[in-house]
Design a protein around this motif. Structure first.
Motif, PDB file in Angstrom:
ATOM      1  N   GLU A  83       0.822  -1.212   0.000  1.00 40.42           N
ATOM      2  CA  GLU A  83       0.000   0.000   0.000  1.00 40.42           C
ATOM      3  C   GLU A  83       0.855   1.261   0.000  1.00 40.42           C
ATOM      4  O   GLU A  83       2.025   1.262   0.397  1.00 40.42           O
ATOM      5  CB  GLU A  83      -0.983  -0.019   1.160  1.00 40.42           C
ATOM      6  CG  GLU A  83      -0.361   0.124   2.525  1.00 40.42           C
ATOM      7  CD  GLU A  83      -1.424   0.348   3.592  1.00 40.42           C
ATOM      8  OE1 GLU A  83      -1.250   1.299   4.369  1.00 40.42           O
ATOM      9  OE2 GLU A  83      -2.398  -0.434   3.677  1.00 40.42           O
ATOM     10  N   HIS A  84       0.217   2.367  -0.418  1.00 39.81           N
ATOM     11  CA  HIS A  84       0.927   3.600  -0.704  1.00 39.81           C
ATOM     12  C   HIS A  84       1.484   4.271   0.545  1.00 39.81           C
ATOM     13  O   HIS A  84       2.384   5.112   0.455  1.00 39.81           O
ATOM     14  CB  HIS A  84       0.008   4.564  -1.451  1.00 39.81           C
ATOM     15  CG  HIS A  84       0.717   5.407  -2.457  1.00 39.81           C
ATOM     16  ND1 HIS A  84       0.056   6.199  -3.357  1.00 39.81           N
ATOM     17  CD2 HIS A  84       2.032   5.588  -2.714  1.00 39.81           C
ATOM     18  CE1 HIS A  84       0.925   6.831  -4.127  1.00 39.81           C
ATOM     19  NE2 HIS A  84       2.140   6.471  -3.748  1.00 39.81           N
TER      20      HIS A  84
ATOM     21  N   THR B  28       5.403   4.565   0.870  1.00 40.84           N
ATOM     22  CA  THR B  28       6.233   5.523   0.141  1.00 40.84           C
ATOM     23  C   THR B  28       6.872   6.518   1.095  1.00 40.84           C
ATOM     24  O   THR B  28       7.980   7.010   0.856  1.00 40.84           O
ATOM     25  CB  THR B  28       5.386   6.250  -0.921  1.00 40.84           C
ATOM     26  OG1 THR B  28       4.961   5.293  -1.906  1.00 40.84           O
ATOM     27  CG2 THR B  28       6.167   7.353  -1.613  1.00 40.84           C
TER      28      THR B  28
ATOM     29  N   VAL C 283       3.733  12.200  -8.420  1.00 43.69           N
ATOM     30  CA  VAL C 283       2.959  10.984  -8.214  1.00 43.69           C
ATOM     31  C   VAL C 283       1.844  10.865  -9.249  1.00 43.69           C
ATOM     32  O   VAL C 283       1.176  11.847  -9.584  1.00 43.69           O
ATOM     33  CB  VAL C 283       2.390  10.934  -6.781  1.00 43.69           C
ATOM     34  CG1 VAL C 283       1.479  12.122  -6.502  1.00 43.69           C
ATOM     35  CG2 VAL C 283       1.669   9.622  -6.513  1.00 43.69           C
TER      36      VAL C 283
ATOM     37  N   ASP D  82      -1.662   8.963  -9.555  1.00 45.54           N
ATOM     38  CA  ASP D  82      -2.553   8.380  -8.562  1.00 45.54           C
ATOM     39  C   ASP D  82      -3.990   8.754  -8.901  1.00 45.54           C
ATOM     40  O   ASP D  82      -4.239   9.845  -9.430  1.00 45.54           O
ATOM     41  CB  ASP D  82      -2.182   8.919  -7.172  1.00 45.54           C
ATOM     42  CG  ASP D  82      -2.697   8.072  -6.021  1.00 45.54           C
ATOM     43  OD1 ASP D  82      -3.750   7.424  -6.172  1.00 45.54           O
ATOM     44  OD2 ASP D  82      -2.062   8.081  -4.962  1.00 45.54           O
TER      45      ASP D  82
ATOM     46  N   ASP E 246      -4.801  11.629  -1.665  1.00 46.79           N
ATOM     47  CA  ASP E 246      -4.043  11.123  -0.508  1.00 46.79           C
ATOM     48  C   ASP E 246      -3.533  12.245   0.381  1.00 46.79           C
ATOM     49  O   ASP E 246      -2.430  12.176   0.933  1.00 46.79           O
ATOM     50  CB  ASP E 246      -2.868  10.248  -0.958  1.00 46.79           C
ATOM     51  CG  ASP E 246      -3.310   8.894  -1.499  1.00 46.79           C
ATOM     52  OD1 ASP E 246      -4.486   8.535  -1.313  1.00 46.79           O
ATOM     53  OD2 ASP E 246      -2.479   8.203  -2.097  1.00 46.79           O
TER      54      ASP E 246
ATOM     55  N   HIS F 277      -2.985   4.891   4.300  1.00 48.78           N
ATOM     56  CA  HIS F 277      -2.589   5.080   2.896  1.00 48.78           C
ATOM     57  C   HIS F 277      -3.229   6.318   2.270  1.00 48.78           C
ATOM     58  O   HIS F 277      -2.692   6.866   1.299  1.00 48.78           O
ATOM     59  CB  HIS F 277      -2.944   3.829   2.079  1.00 48.78           C
ATOM     60  CG  HIS F 277      -4.406   3.616   1.876  1.00 48.78           C
ATOM     61  ND1 HIS F 277      -5.033   3.936   0.692  1.00 48.78           N
ATOM     62  CD2 HIS F 277      -5.383   3.116   2.685  1.00 48.78           C
ATOM     63  CE1 HIS F 277      -6.328   3.641   0.779  1.00 48.78           C
ATOM     64  NE2 HIS F 277      -6.564   3.148   1.976  1.00 48.78           N
TER      65      HIS F 277
ATOM     66  N   SER G 167       6.511   8.342  -7.892  1.00 44.41           N
ATOM     67  CA  SER G 167       5.655   7.288  -7.356  1.00 44.41           C
ATOM     68  C   SER G 167       4.482   7.037  -8.293  1.00 44.41           C
ATOM     69  O   SER G 167       3.846   7.979  -8.775  1.00 44.41           O
ATOM     70  CB  SER G 167       5.133   7.695  -5.966  1.00 44.41           C
ATOM     71  OG  SER G 167       4.308   6.697  -5.412  1.00 44.41           O
TER      72      SER G 167
ATOM     73  N   ASP H 191       1.016   5.033  -8.092  1.00 46.84           N
ATOM     74  CA  ASP H 191      -0.042   4.212  -7.505  1.00 46.84           C
ATOM     75  C   ASP H 191      -0.754   3.555  -8.682  1.00 46.84           C
ATOM     76  O   ASP H 191      -1.278   4.249  -9.564  1.00 46.84           O
ATOM     77  CB  ASP H 191      -1.002   5.089  -6.704  1.00 46.84           C
ATOM     78  CG  ASP H 191      -2.076   4.298  -5.977  1.00 46.84           C
ATOM     79  OD1 ASP H 191      -2.546   3.288  -6.538  1.00 46.84           O
ATOM     80  OD2 ASP H 191      -2.464   4.703  -4.862  1.00 46.84           O
TER      81      ASP H 191
ATOM     82  N   MET I 274       3.140   1.143  -6.457  1.00 49.55           N
ATOM     83  CA  MET I 274       2.429   0.759  -5.245  1.00 49.55           C
ATOM     84  C   MET I 274       0.984   0.354  -5.540  1.00 49.55           C
ATOM     85  O   MET I 274       0.440   0.644  -6.611  1.00 49.55           O
ATOM     86  CB  MET I 274       2.450   1.914  -4.249  1.00 49.55           C
ATOM     87  CG  MET I 274       3.845   2.466  -3.961  1.00 49.55           C
ATOM     88  SD  MET I 274       5.019   1.244  -3.356  1.00 49.55           S
ATOM     89  CE  MET I 274       4.592   1.201  -1.618  1.00 49.55           C
ATOM     90  N   GLU I 275       0.392  -0.303  -4.550  1.00 51.53           N
ATOM     91  CA  GLU I 275      -1.027  -0.689  -4.552  1.00 51.53           C
ATOM     92  C   GLU I 275      -1.372  -1.795  -5.551  1.00 51.53           C
ATOM     93  O   GLU I 275      -2.535  -1.970  -5.912  1.00 51.53           O
ATOM     94  CB  GLU I 275      -1.930   0.534  -4.775  1.00 51.53           C
ATOM     95  CG  GLU I 275      -1.847   1.579  -3.676  1.00 51.53           C
ATOM     96  CD  GLU I 275      -2.534   1.174  -2.373  1.00 51.53           C
ATOM     97  OE1 GLU I 275      -3.272   0.161  -2.378  1.00 51.53           O
ATOM     98  OE2 GLU I 275      -2.325   1.863  -1.354  1.00 51.53           O
TER      99      GLU I 275
END
Length: 289
Positions: free
Chosen positions: A113-114, A117, A131, A133, A137, A149, A211, A213, A257-258
């Motif tokens: 999960e994020h 990071t 990011v 995503d 977030d 997250h 990053s 997601d 991630m995720e």
């Protein structure tokens, strides 16, 4: 080289280099302790690694063969079940250990999960955070947990890191207002374009932590992620942005991630594995390390 918190797990099916001499060092973070919808992100690192078995190591677009590159895979972090803060601390300490032994190494996280990071960003101390995503977030806390997250970008912003977000299509009014007050730029998935990406990222200070997601992509590409959202980006949208970023900016670290799921060969893991190969291939093509 041994690390305090890592353990043997699935490994990339490529010739692997000692982490002390590798350019690219992969670390899995099998944590989903605060996942709020679909569980399974703890299996993400293993699923991505297994999905690489389906891929050719040669990247047609770049004339780069990953089997010829100095890549290390140091396994997975032994997570603290249910505790995103302590697990992120382990991620931070592991990356700090790695950078002491090999300052030139580029850490690549597979999640998970994020929330995790945050540990990488604390270790690498980038000037900017870019990011991709579906979600902002930027919550201050979610489910009474400031390290959920859904709060990762908020915690990173509090470190004084500049932020730019792309592919966003979900958030609260409070998050939007916080972004406005904090000077955080973001582009809705409906408005995303390569030009919009370059416009926001070009002035960002280096180095940059990148990053992804996996829920930034549209649903058919990533059906088994923790918080799937319709209306996402195409695969080549993100690849094109990565290519520009690695050519024009210094990258401190990267993560995917995720990724979640319970079966081998699922589309989400295949998307993550392909993106991993393209990132490393682009870095090598551009001669950035």
């Amino acid at each position: 080289m041994e690390f305090l918190y890592t353990y043997e797990t699935f490994r990339l099916e490529l010739p692997l280099t000692n982490p002390e001499s590798a350019k690219y060092v992969i670390l899995g973070v099998p944590f989903d302790g605060t996942t709020s919808y679909k569980a399974g992100a703890r299996f993400g690192p293993g699923l991505i690694r297994q999905a690489t078995l389906n891929l050719e190591s040669y990247i047609l677009d770049y004339d780069v063969d990953l089997s010829e590159l100095p890549i290390a895979d140091i396994g997975d972090v032994a997570v603290v079940a249910g505790d995103p803060r302590k697990t992120a601390d382990r991620v931070r300490e592991t990356i700090e250990e790695l950078k002491k032994a090999n300052p030139k190494a580029l850490p690549i996280l597979l999640g998970g999960e994020h929330s995790q990071t945050l540990g990488a960003v604390k270790a690498l101390r980038p000037k900017s955070y870019v990011v991709f995503d579906a979600h902002l977030d930027l919550r201050d806390s979610y489910e009474d947990n400031p390290y959920n997250h859904a709060c990762v970008a908020r915690r990173i912003a509090e470190l004084g890191v500049r932020e730019a977000m792309f592919g966003i299509r979900s958030g609260t009014r409070e998050e939007v207002e916080f972004a406005e007050r904090s000077g955080i730029s973001w582009v809705h998935a409906r408005d995303y374009s390569f030009d919009a990406f370059v416009e926001l990222v070009k002035p960002l200070p280096e180095p940059i932590y990148l990053s992804v997601d996996i829920d930034v992509f549209d649903l058919p590409l990533v059906p088994t992620t923790g918080t799937p959202e319709a209306g996402g980006l195409a695969f080549w949208d993100v690849v094109e942005a990565i290519e520009w970023l690695v050519e024009n900016k210094r990258i401190a670290g990267f993560d995917i991630m995720e990724v979640a799921g319970e079966t081998l060969g699922n589309p989400t893991a295949l998307t993550g594995a392909k993106l991993l190969f393209y990132f490393i291939g682009a870095m090598e093509k551009m001669g950035r390390l």
